[in-house]
Design a protein around this motif. Structure first.
Motif, PDB file in Angstrom:
ATOM      1  N   ALA A 184       4.511  11.300  -5.476  1.00 17.32           N
ATOM      2  CA  ALA A 184       4.667  10.626  -6.770  1.00 17.32           C
ATOM      3  C   ALA A 184       6.123  10.258  -7.005  1.00 17.32           C
ATOM      4  O   ALA A 184       6.438   9.151  -7.470  1.00 17.32           O
ATOM      5  N   GLY A 185       7.034  11.181  -6.684  1.00 17.32           N
ATOM      6  CA  GLY A 185       8.454  10.887  -6.830  1.00 17.32           C
ATOM      7  C   GLY A 185       8.894   9.783  -5.893  1.00 17.32           C
ATOM      8  O   GLY A 185       9.671   8.897  -6.272  1.00 17.32           O
ATOM      9  N   GLY A 186       8.409   9.813  -4.665  1.00 15.02           N
ATOM     10  CA  GLY A 186       8.744   8.766  -3.719  1.00 15.02           C
ATOM     11  C   GLY A 186       8.243   7.412  -4.176  1.00 15.02           C
ATOM     12  O   GLY A 186       8.933   6.389  -4.032  1.00 15.02           O
ATOM     13  N   ARG A 187       7.050   7.402  -4.736  1.00 13.94           N
ATOM     14  CA  ARG A 187       6.491   6.141  -5.245  1.00 13.94           C
ATOM     15  C   ARG A 187       7.373   5.556  -6.337  1.00 13.94           C
ATOM     16  O   ARG A 187       7.554   4.336  -6.420  1.00 13.94           O
ATOM     17  N   SER A 188       7.954   6.422  -7.165  1.00 12.77           N
ATOM     18  CA  SER A 188       8.758   5.935  -8.284  1.00 12.77           C
ATOM     19  C   SER A 188      10.126   5.420  -7.860  1.00 12.77           C
ATOM     20  O   SER A 188      10.716   4.603  -8.556  1.00 12.77           O
ATOM     21  N   ARG A 189      10.644   5.891  -6.724  1.00 13.90           N
ATOM     22  CA  ARG A 189      12.003   5.488  -6.332  1.00 13.90           C
ATOM     23  C   ARG A 189      12.075   4.544  -5.137  1.00 13.90           C
ATOM     24  O   ARG A 189      13.144   4.021  -4.822  1.00 13.90           O
ATOM     25  N   VAL A 190      10.957   4.289  -4.473  1.00 14.66           N
ATOM     26  CA  VAL A 190      11.020   3.487  -3.261  1.00 14.66           C
ATOM     27  C   VAL A 190      11.529   2.074  -3.529  1.00 14.66           C
ATOM     28  O   VAL A 190      12.234   1.479  -2.708  1.00 14.66           O
ATOM     29  N   GLY A 191      11.208   1.523  -4.682  1.00 11.81           N
ATOM     30  CA  GLY A 191      11.684   0.179  -4.992  1.00 11.81           C
ATOM     31  C   GLY A 191      13.192   0.092  -5.079  1.00 11.81           C
ATOM     32  O   GLY A 191      13.797  -0.906  -4.663  1.00 11.81           O
ATOM     33  N   TRP A 192      13.827   1.168  -5.602  1.00 11.49           N
ATOM     34  CA  TRP A 192      15.288   1.195  -5.678  1.00 11.49           C
ATOM     35  C   TRP A 192      15.904   1.335  -4.297  1.00 11.49           C
ATOM     36  O   TRP A 192      16.940   0.729  -4.006  1.00 11.49           O
ATOM     37  N   ASP A 211       2.483  -0.151   0.333  1.00 10.85           N
ATOM     38  CA  ASP A 211       2.339  -1.490  -0.251  1.00 10.85           C
ATOM     39  C   ASP A 211       3.679  -2.026  -0.749  1.00 10.85           C
ATOM     40  O   ASP A 211       3.970  -3.220  -0.599  1.00 10.85           O
ATOM     41  N   THR A 212       4.497  -1.152  -1.330  1.00  4.85           N
ATOM     42  CA  THR A 212       5.803  -1.576  -1.823  1.00  4.85           C
ATOM     43  C   THR A 212       6.708  -1.987  -0.677  1.00  4.85           C
ATOM     44  O   THR A 212       7.440  -2.991  -0.768  1.00  4.85           O
ATOM     45  N   VAL A 213       6.675  -1.224   0.411  1.00  2.24           N
ATOM     46  CA  VAL A 213       7.479  -1.596   1.583  1.00  2.24           C
ATOM     47  C   VAL A 213       7.033  -2.958   2.107  1.00  2.24           C
ATOM     48  O   VAL A 213       7.864  -3.827   2.408  1.00  2.24           O
ATOM     49  N   ARG A 214       5.735  -3.164   2.184  1.00  2.00           N
ATOM     50  CA  ARG A 214       5.221  -4.440   2.689  1.00  2.00           C
ATOM     51  C   ARG A 214       5.622  -5.599   1.775  1.00  2.00           C
ATOM     52  O   ARG A 214       5.850  -6.715   2.236  1.00  2.00           O
ATOM     53  N   GLN A 215       5.709  -5.326   0.493  1.00  2.00           N
ATOM     54  CA  GLN A 215       6.083  -6.379  -0.464  1.00  2.00           C
ATOM     55  C   GLN A 215       7.572  -6.690  -0.416  1.00  2.00           C
ATOM     56  O   GLN A 215       7.973  -7.857  -0.400  1.00  2.00           O
ATOM     57  N   LEU A 216       8.413  -5.647  -0.408  1.00  2.00           N
ATOM     58  CA  LEU A 216       9.858  -5.843  -0.507  1.00  2.00           C
ATOM     59  C   LEU A 216      10.531  -6.058   0.841  1.00  2.00           C
ATOM     60  O   LEU A 216      11.618  -6.637   0.897  1.00  2.00           O
ATOM     61  N   SER A 217       9.923  -5.558   1.901  1.00  2.00           N
ATOM     62  CA  SER A 217      10.508  -5.703   3.232  1.00  2.00           C
ATOM     63  C   SER A 217       9.384  -6.009   4.224  1.00  2.00           C
ATOM     64  O   SER A 217       9.035  -5.183   5.069  1.00  2.00           O
ATOM     65  N   PRO A 218       8.789  -7.204   4.100  1.00  2.00           N
ATOM     66  CA  PRO A 218       7.550  -7.509   4.831  1.00  2.00           C
ATOM     67  C   PRO A 218       7.674  -7.458   6.346  1.00  2.00           C
ATOM     68  O   PRO A 218       6.664  -7.293   7.041  1.00  2.00           O
ATOM     69  N   GLN A 219       8.887  -7.592   6.878  1.00  2.00           N
ATOM     70  CA  GLN A 219       9.054  -7.548   8.330  1.00  2.00           C
ATOM     71  C   GLN A 219       9.207  -6.124   8.860  1.00  2.00           C
ATOM     72  O   GLN A 219       9.232  -5.920  10.077  1.00  2.00           O
ATOM     73  N   ALA A 220       9.292  -5.158   7.977  1.00  2.00           N
ATOM     74  CA  ALA A 220       9.552  -3.786   8.416  1.00  2.00           C
ATOM     75  C   ALA A 220       8.357  -3.200   9.166  1.00  2.00           C
ATOM     76  O   ALA A 220       7.208  -3.378   8.779  1.00  2.00           O
ATOM     77  N   GLN A 221       8.662  -2.477  10.214  1.00  2.00           N
ATOM     78  CA  GLN A 221       7.677  -1.659  10.898  1.00  2.00           C
ATOM     79  C   GLN A 221       7.662  -0.302  10.208  1.00  2.00           C
ATOM     80  O   GLN A 221       8.705   0.328  10.049  1.00  2.00           O
ATOM     81  N   ILE A 222       6.496   0.139   9.776  1.00  2.00           N
ATOM     82  CA  ILE A 222       6.386   1.408   9.062  1.00  2.00           C
ATOM     83  C   ILE A 222       5.894   2.490  10.016  1.00  2.00           C
ATOM     84  O   ILE A 222       4.877   2.317  10.690  1.00  2.00           O
TER      85      ILE A 222
END
Length: 235
Positions: free
Chosen positions: A95-103, A139-150
């Motif tokens: 939950a904490g990670g979800r809240s800060r990943v965008g930053w 989903d946030t990673v895919r939205q903000l950094s779509p080329q990233a390999q997760i």
């Protein structure tokens, strides 16, 4: 095996009580504070971002002894050119990670290593919540950094909260990896979790030797990812 799980059970109880490189090729940056974005990559090099809890942050060891820094050293030795950013935060839940990943993702990254969920499991958080939060981070990673390999770091917990909960907790990482076409590290603490000599006195966090083993596990999965050609910016 019985002795290992006995120690691992003690590790769980302790956790519940206590949890509430530089060279010409790679730069390993210090962890950003909560709410602060990860620093941009040095000299335009693609970034490998480690996003996790105290295991990633390297609680109890020197910054250059934590496994993300050791991965930076391995990157250098392999002649690869990446910036490594440690965005671990002690005590972090999904939950904490979800809240800060965008930053954290204010700048695009090439590889996003997701290491979260262990604190959820130790606290008995419903698996539906953990799954939903991890999916939201992906989903946030895919939205903000779509080329990233997760790359998703799998975690396991002892059966103190029930064998069914522990089994389903383990399975959710593979299920998320398959659903989202992620690279999976089956168990981040392979050979370390529950092994006293590789953990600090708290029985929770790896020693420098433990981090070396974690780095070896991570590198076995991450190296082929890093050796793939990186897409051109804007492609």
């Amino acid at each position: 095996m019985k002795l290992i799980w006995t120690f691992f059970s003690c590790w769980l109880l302790l956790a519940l009580a206590s949890c509430s490189t530089n060279d010409s090729q790679t730069t390993t940056e210090t962890p950003p504070a909560a709410g602060k974005p990860a620093a941009p990559s040095a000299a335009g090099k693609p970034t490998v971002l480690f996003f996790g809890n105290s295991l990633t942050a390297g609680l109890g060891v020197e910054p250059d002894e934590a496994f993300p820094a050791l991965i930076g050293q391995k990157i250098d030795s392999a002649g690869l050119s990446y910036t490594v950013v440690n965005a671990g935060l002690s005590g972090e839940t999904t939950a904490g990670g979800r809240s800060r990943v965008g930053w954290v993702l204010r700048k695009p990254v090439a590889v996003f290593v997701l290491e979260l969920g262990g604190n959820d499991g130790l606290r008995g958080i419903p698996l539906t919540d953990t799954r939903r939060n991890l999916q939201a981070i992906i989903d946030t990673v895919r939205q903000l950094s779509p080329q990233a390999q997760i790359v998703l770091a799998g975690m396991q917990i002892p059966p103190n909260l029930g064998a069914d909960y522990a089994a389903k907790f383990k399975q959710l990482y593979g299920e998320l990896a398959r659903k989202n076409n992620l690279v999976l590290i089956p168990f981040l603490l392979e050979g370390v979790g529950g092994v006293a000599k590789f953990n600090q006195r708290d029985g929770i966090h790896p020693t420098p030797a433990g981090h070396r083993l974690v780095a070896r596990t991570v590198w076995g999965i991450l190296q082929p990812v890093l050796q793939q050609p990186q897409p051109a910016a804007g492609s």
